[in-house]
Design an enzyme around this catalytic site. Sequence first.
Site, short mmCIF file in Angstrom:
data_model
loop_
_atom_site.label_atom_id
_atom_site.label_comp_id
_atom_site.label_asym_id
_atom_site.label_seq_id
_atom_site.Cartn_x
_atom_site.Cartn_y
_atom_site.Cartn_z
N GLU A 35 0.82 -1.22 0.00
CA GLU A 35 0.00 0.00 0.00
C GLU A 35 0.85 1.27 0.00
OE1 GLU A 35 -3.35 0.24 -0.17
OE2 GLU A 35 -3.41 -1.94 -0.44
N HIS A 37 3.80 1.74 -1.59
CA HIS A 37 4.13 2.00 -2.99
C HIS A 37 2.89 2.48 -3.75
CE1 HIS A 37 7.06 -1.36 -1.95
NE2 HIS A 37 7.88 -0.42 -2.34
N GLY A 147 8.80 8.05 -0.91
CA GLY A 147 8.12 8.00 0.38
C GLY A 147 8.95 8.62 1.49
P1 AMP Z 1 11.41 0.42 -1.96
O1 AMP Z 1 10.70 -0.51 -2.89
O2 AMP Z 1 11.48 -0.07 -0.55
O3 AMP Z 1 12.72 0.89 -2.51
O4 AMP Z 1 10.50 1.71 -1.88
C1 AMP Z 1 10.14 2.42 -3.05
C2 AMP Z 1 9.50 3.74 -2.66
O5 AMP Z 1 8.35 3.48 -1.86
C3 AMP Z 1 10.44 4.60 -1.78
O6 AMP Z 1 10.32 5.96 -2.19
C4 AMP Z 1 9.90 4.38 -0.40
O7 AMP Z 1 10.14 5.46 0.48
C5 AMP Z 1 8.42 4.23 -0.67
N1 AMP Z 1 7.77 3.53 0.44
C6 AMP Z 1 8.12 2.32 0.97
N2 AMP Z 1 7.34 2.01 2.02
C7 AMP Z 1 6.48 3.06 2.18
C8 AMP Z 1 5.43 3.35 3.09
N3 AMP Z 1 5.10 2.50 4.08
N4 AMP Z 1 4.75 4.51 2.95
C9 AMP Z 1 5.08 5.38 1.94
N5 AMP Z 1 6.05 5.17 1.05
C10 AMP Z 1 6.75 4.02 1.15
#
Ligand code: AMP
Length: 280
Positions: A35, A37, A147
């Site tokens: 959620e 992402h 995020g």
């Molecule tokens: P990742 O796949 O972990 O590299 O995350 C991809 C993007 O999704 C990054 O910009 C993260 O900060 C964002 N993101 C991951 N988890 C969350 C969350 N719980 N709430 C908001 N954004 C998120």
Amino acid sequence: MIISGSIEETRKQVKEWKAQGLSVALVPTMGYLHEGHKSLMERARKENDKVVVSIFVNPMQFGPNEDYEAYPRDLDRDSGICEDAGVDWIFHPEVEEMYGPDFSGYVDMHTLPEKLCGASRPVHFRGVQTVVSKLFHIVPADRAYFGQKDAQQLAIIRRMVMDLNFDIEIIGCPIIREEDGLAKSSRNTYLSEDERRQAVILNQSLEEAMKAIEAGEKDASKVKAIIEKKIGTCSLAKIDYVEVVNFDNIQPIETIEGNVLIAIAVYIGTTRLIDNRIIM
Ligand code: AMP
């Protein structure tokens, strides 16, 4: 929705959209979407004509003893989530497409990556900046969505875009949480049932800190102590760091004033989780 592993094909499509006068958003991810992402994709969908999501587990941002191999991957499930969110294009390259055999360039900076996650993950932000720079060149988007869950990453990307004159707007989006307050993360899947129950301590400790700040506490070391004490009550938790820093330059502060980031990283069992509060 198209899924492409090709840099050339993806760049060509984005350039075509731009030539037609359409606005383009990029949402960089490592996949195993949740959620959190989805909230970035939905915001991107609202604010732009076309949305590109990149799904790439970037080996360059993992240290030698980290979870690159174990990191969860499921492109079928991810593409369903992207489709639901109205994504137009998934860029899903193989490692060889992103890093050729003689690859030797990287993007790095001083100061901002040195503290917090950079202290315990020394090569991490160099890998993040390199892959995000590459993605900004491959997908010449108008806006990119990140995020606040990864607050230091967001501060570094903003700085990088400013310092290196990338022609892209960076949009920071709020943290999406589970019902009990745990920040959503692809790594939550590593937690056992018992660990999952105890993982709420991250958010709870930050809640206590915020209550103290709202009641007038300005001393950063006292705020840190509140968080450390709360996490100390949890048998499976081991603190990696608890820091109160200026959100713009990620340097420690003594007094809560200006743009403040309270950031924590905590091992629950062997899984390292992060969470934060931003005070603007
Ligand atoms: P990742 O796949 O972990 O590299 O995350 C991809 C993007 O999704 C990054 O910009 C993260 O900060 C964002 N993101 C991951 N988890 C969350 C969350 N719980 N709430 C908001 N954004 C998120």
